[in-house]
Write an enzyme that holds these catalytic residues in place. Sequence first.
Site, mmCIF file in Angstrom:
data_model
loop_
_atom_site.group_PDB
_atom_site.id
_atom_site.type_symbol
_atom_site.label_atom_id
_atom_site.label_comp_id
_atom_site.label_asym_id
_atom_site.label_seq_id
_atom_site.Cartn_x
_atom_site.Cartn_y
_atom_site.Cartn_z
ATOM 1 N N SER A 107 0.858 -1.181 0.000
ATOM 2 C CA SER A 107 0.000 0.000 0.000
ATOM 3 C C SER A 107 0.896 1.234 0.000
ATOM 4 O O SER A 107 1.712 1.416 0.903
ATOM 5 C CB SER A 107 -0.881 -0.030 1.259
ATOM 6 N N LYS B 144 -1.046 -0.912 -4.410
ATOM 7 C CA LYS B 144 -2.257 -0.157 -4.036
ATOM 8 C C LYS B 144 -1.857 1.289 -3.814
ATOM 9 O O LYS B 144 -0.918 1.564 -3.064
ATOM 10 C CB LYS B 144 -2.867 -0.765 -2.773
ATOM 11 N N LYS C 154 -2.925 4.974 -2.437
ATOM 12 C CA LYS C 154 -3.877 5.767 -1.651
ATOM 13 C C LYS C 154 -4.286 6.964 -2.508
ATOM 14 O O LYS C 154 -3.411 7.596 -3.138
ATOM 15 C CB LYS C 154 -3.212 6.236 -0.359
ATOM 16 N N ASP D 101 -7.198 3.068 -2.965
ATOM 17 C CA ASP D 101 -7.926 3.111 -1.680
ATOM 18 C C ASP D 101 -8.170 4.566 -1.306
ATOM 19 O O ASP D 101 -7.216 5.325 -1.103
ATOM 20 C CB ASP D 101 -7.100 2.408 -0.591
ATOM 21 N N ASN E 54 -10.192 5.540 1.382
ATOM 22 C CA ASN E 54 -10.473 5.738 2.816
ATOM 23 C C ASN E 54 -11.585 6.765 3.044
ATOM 24 O O ASN E 54 -11.407 7.713 3.819
ATOM 25 C CB ASN E 54 -9.206 6.134 3.585
ATOM 26 N N GLU F 52 -11.197 0.904 -3.319
ATOM 27 C CA GLU F 52 -11.520 0.553 -1.930
ATOM 28 C C GLU F 52 -12.143 1.752 -1.207
ATOM 29 O O GLU F 52 -11.616 2.866 -1.270
ATOM 30 C CB GLU F 52 -10.208 0.119 -1.255
ATOM 31 N N ASP G 84 -13.924 -1.618 2.963
ATOM 32 C CA ASP G 84 -13.040 -1.805 4.112
ATOM 33 C C ASP G 84 -13.788 -1.271 5.341
ATOM 34 O O ASP G 84 -14.510 -2.019 6.022
ATOM 35 C CB ASP G 84 -11.710 -1.055 3.849
ATOM 36 N N LYS H 160 -10.140 -7.293 7.309
ATOM 37 C CA LYS H 160 -9.206 -6.937 8.379
ATOM 38 C C LYS H 160 -9.778 -7.557 9.643
ATOM 39 O O LYS H 160 -10.833 -7.125 10.119
ATOM 40 C CB LYS H 160 -9.126 -5.416 8.557
ATOM 41 N N GLY I 20 -4.395 -4.516 5.974
ATOM 42 C CA GLY I 20 -3.376 -4.324 7.000
ATOM 43 C C GLY I 20 -3.582 -3.012 7.709
ATOM 44 O O GLY I 20 -4.347 -2.152 7.250
#
Length: 369
Positions: free
Chosen positions: A135, A161, A163, A189, A191, A214, A239, A263, A291
């Site tokens: 990541s 991956k 961010k 990802d 978030n 994600e 996630d 996770k 992770g």
Amino acid sequence: MKLERVEIVHVAIPLVTPFRTSFGTMTTKDTFLLHVVTDVGEGWSEFAADPEPLYCSEFVAGAEIVLRDFLLPRLAALPTVTTAGLAPALAKVKGHELAKAALETAVLDAELRSYGMPLAVYLGAVRDRVPAGVSVGIKGSVAELLDDVSRYLDEGYVRIKLKIEPGWDVEPVRAVRERFGGELPLQVDANTAYTLADAEHLRRLDEFGLLLIEEPLEENNLYGHARLQERLSTPVCLDESLHNARDTASAIAMDACRVVNVKPARVGGYLEARRVHDVAHAQGVPVWCGGMLETGIGRAPNLALAALPGFSLPGDTSASSRYFAEDITEPFVLEEGHLPVPGGPGIGVEPLPEALRRFTVRRGELYRG
Ligand code: OSB
Ligand code: MG
């Protein structure tokens, strides 16, 4: 078994490089380990969240209170402590999945060690090594990002991956595709950094053939993720929004996700994580192991989980050196893009006393029987 003592060990371990996501920048792994002492042996685990509630609502200082005042008294009140009996005993305490996961994992480690059974065997692992992805945080420039990705690929990581956040999405993805080609397994990802109003913008990522996007939208917005998925060809992966196997079944049923990030901490531990894997796998939905920048204590059990049959995509299960110059366990080392699944009893690793001592900032006792 009988619970004799539970110790909390706060640690702070510098990261080799700052890790920036849409919710903040981390420079140190600042968390605690749990050390459970029972009449049949000892167990270890790592709390997965950070000092601030930015990835999720839980945080280090809060979890210590929850464990000491609400979880441990309920566990200790049982006539006998077992891993299987732990979640039911704690069920009346709402939420706090990451704190519950830390307690369950330490108890599980102690129990499995008493039988001499590795966690991977207990969970039903079908592999003895698992492919490793990495990541990559948000960088100050695309040039810096390309350097980092290039270095990780040279090391052997088999999936990248990135961010992303508004202002750092199409451009870095395009640059990585142009430089490393269309065959590189690549995913992003967010978030939770976008809203449904960004759907047209996120559609621009479709042309890059990503494995998945994600958690693009708000945590727990399953309806919104389903509406977004209707408009994207890139598979949505959840996630933050998935807290248990039931959420996962609901999200899959409503097409809010086509891939699942498992996770264990986020779903309350390895027993529920296996159920998350089972419901997704039964529906043909690929899962992979996420992770939380864990030390070796948290990484080891994740590798056991990632060896289950439904984990068909590489996880964020990177080598120790991706995070730390020195880990608190024997380091996990990348070999041909894979990490070994620990083969020893329980989680298969223990803190190295000398390293643990140097990285410890505070120790305390949460329970004594
Ligand atoms: O969203 O997957 C995430 C790290 C901390 C908190 C949340 C996330 C992450 C990562 C890094 O993406 C995963 C890892 O390498 O451990
Ligand atoms: Mg994530």
